[in-house]
Design a protein around this motif. Structure first.
Motif, PDB file in Angstrom:
ATOM      1  N   GLY A  59      -3.020  -0.126   5.156  1.00  0.00           N
ATOM      2  CA  GLY A  59      -2.237  -1.051   5.981  1.00  0.00           C
ATOM      3  C   GLY A  59      -2.409  -2.489   5.541  1.00  0.00           C
ATOM      4  N   ILE A  60      -3.634  -2.870   5.215  1.00  0.00           N
ATOM      5  CA  ILE A  60      -3.895  -4.229   4.722  1.00  0.00           C
ATOM      6  C   ILE A  60      -3.155  -4.448   3.401  1.00  0.00           C
ATOM      7  CG2 ILE A  60      -5.681  -5.766   3.797  1.00  0.00           C
ATOM      8  CD1 ILE A  60      -7.607  -4.397   5.868  1.00  0.00           C
ATOM      9  N   ALA A  61      -3.233  -3.476   2.497  1.00  0.00           N
ATOM     10  CA  ALA A  61      -2.574  -3.593   1.198  1.00  0.00           C
ATOM     11  C   ALA A  61      -1.054  -3.662   1.355  1.00  0.00           C
ATOM     12  CB  ALA A  61      -2.962  -2.431   0.297  1.00  0.00           C
ATOM     13  N   LEU A  62      -0.499  -2.871   2.271  1.00  0.00           N
ATOM     14  CA  LEU A  62       0.960  -2.867   2.483  1.00  0.00           C
ATOM     15  C   LEU A  62       1.459  -4.200   3.025  1.00  0.00           C
ATOM     16  CD1 LEU A  62       1.378   0.744   3.868  1.00  0.00           C
ATOM     17  CD2 LEU A  62       2.450  -0.151   1.794  1.00  0.00           C
ATOM     18  N   THR A  63       0.589  -4.923   3.723  1.00  0.00           N
ATOM     19  CA  THR A  63       0.966  -6.245   4.215  1.00  0.00           C
ATOM     20  C   THR A  63       1.248  -7.177   3.039  1.00  0.00           C
ATOM     21  OG1 THR A  63      -0.385  -5.945   6.188  1.00  0.00           O
ATOM     22  CG2 THR A  63       0.192  -8.205   5.620  1.00  0.00           C
ATOM     23  N   GLY A  64       0.436  -7.070   1.999  1.00  0.00           N
ATOM     24  CA  GLY A  64       0.633  -7.914   0.811  1.00  0.00           C
ATOM     25  C   GLY A  64       1.666  -7.373  -0.153  1.00  0.00           C
ATOM     26  N   ASN A  65       1.832  -6.048  -0.191  1.00  0.00           N
ATOM     27  CA  ASN A  65       2.761  -5.417  -1.127  1.00  0.00           C
ATOM     28  C   ASN A  65       3.394  -4.208  -0.446  1.00  0.00           C
ATOM     29  OD1 ASN A  65       4.104  -4.050  -3.150  1.00  0.00           O
ATOM     30  ND2 ASN A  65       2.336  -3.794  -4.481  1.00  0.00           N
ATOM     31  N   PRO A  66       4.616  -4.361   0.090  1.00  0.00           N
ATOM     32  CA  PRO A  66       5.257  -3.278   0.850  1.00  0.00           C
ATOM     33  C   PRO A  66       5.479  -1.983   0.066  1.00  0.00           C
ATOM     34  CG  PRO A  66       6.413  -5.352   1.199  1.00  0.00           C
ATOM     35  CD  PRO A  66       5.418  -5.582   0.099  1.00  0.00           C
ATOM     36  N   SER A  67       5.404  -2.013  -1.249  1.00  0.00           N
ATOM     37  CA  SER A  67       5.591  -0.778  -2.014  1.00  0.00           C
ATOM     38  C   SER A  67       4.260  -0.224  -2.526  1.00  0.00           C
ATOM     39  CB  SER A  67       6.554  -1.011  -3.182  1.00  0.00           C
ATOM     40  OG  SER A  67       6.017  -1.959  -4.077  1.00  0.00           O
ATOM     41  N   TYR A  68       3.150  -0.728  -2.008  1.00  0.00           N
ATOM     42  CA  TYR A  68       1.819  -0.298  -2.421  1.00  0.00           C
ATOM     43  C   TYR A  68       1.653   1.210  -2.222  1.00  0.00           C
ATOM     44  CZ  TYR A  68      -3.277   0.070  -2.506  1.00  0.00           C
ATOM     45  OH  TYR A  68      -4.561   0.429  -2.796  1.00  0.00           O
ATOM     46  N   GLY A  69       1.053   1.863  -3.198  1.00  0.00           N
ATOM     47  CA  GLY A  69       0.781   3.301  -3.125  1.00  0.00           C
ATOM     48  C   GLY A  69      -0.693   3.553  -3.387  1.00  0.00           C
ATOM     49  N   ILE A  70      -1.429   3.873  -2.360  1.00  0.00           N
ATOM     50  CA  ILE A  70      -2.884   3.995  -2.474  1.00  0.00           C
ATOM     51  C   ILE A  70      -3.309   5.084  -3.452  1.00  0.00           C
ATOM     52  CG2 ILE A  70      -3.266   5.546  -0.507  1.00  0.00           C
ATOM     53  CD1 ILE A  70      -5.719   3.685   0.148  1.00  0.00           C
TER      54      ILE A  70
END
Length: 168
Positions: free
Chosen positions: A147-158
């Motif tokens: 969730g934190i990563a998606l805030t900075g990059n909406p297409s983030y894929g863990i």
């Protein structure tokens, strides 16, 4: 409101900022063999190798040894492939709608919802699975970090971001 000198110094030097988990209220201990299997599972998931992922899930005692692979593997493909693409819940929902043909038309939505419901019922009724207690804690941590990563990059894929780390 007056800020502490430490906060002010850190705030003025953004290059020194770090992300850290500080809440150790819920902690789990995971055996090394399970950690190794989880690393293997991430690699298999990233490569969409669902046959090997079933083996990982058996080793982690999520699935029983005698599970029906012909039933499990296609359902894993449908459920997990959209997640691997990244982008969080909204992207996942969009991909699932594509997979199930829920294109916005009434017939597509009805047929897609029926197929998705059928798959969910199959998972719940026909595939005996269990979730080890530590998985809930790990899941919570992963969802928070994602969730934190998606805030900075909406297409983030863990999964794909973790792949280079686990491949080492």
């Amino acid at each position: 409101m007056k800020m502490s000198p430490e906060f002010t110094a850190l705030h003025n030097d953004v290059g020194r900022a770090k992300l850290a988990l500080i809440d150790f209220g819920l902690v789990a201990q995971v055996q090394q063999k399970d950690m190794d299997t989880m690393v293997s599972a991430i690699i298999h998931l990233a490569n969409r190798d669902y046959k090997s992922l079933v083996d990982d899930f058996i080793s982690l005692e999520i699935l029983p040894e005698d599970c029906d692979r012909a039933l499990v593997e296609p359902l894993m493909d449908k459920a997990l492939t959209p997640y691997v693409k990244g982008g969080g819940a909204q992207s996942y929902e969009k991909e699932l709608k594509k997979i199930y043909g829920m294109d916005g038309s009434m017939s597509g939505a009805a047929g897609g919802f029926s197929a998705m419901t059928s798959d969910a019922i199959t998972v719940l009724n026909d595939i005996p699975f269990s979730i080890p207690p530590y998985f809930a804690l790990l899941g919570r941590a992963i969802v928070t970090l994602e969730g934190i990563a998606l805030t900075g990059n909406p297409s983030y894929g863990i999964i794909m971001e973790a792949y280079p780390f686990v491949a080492r």
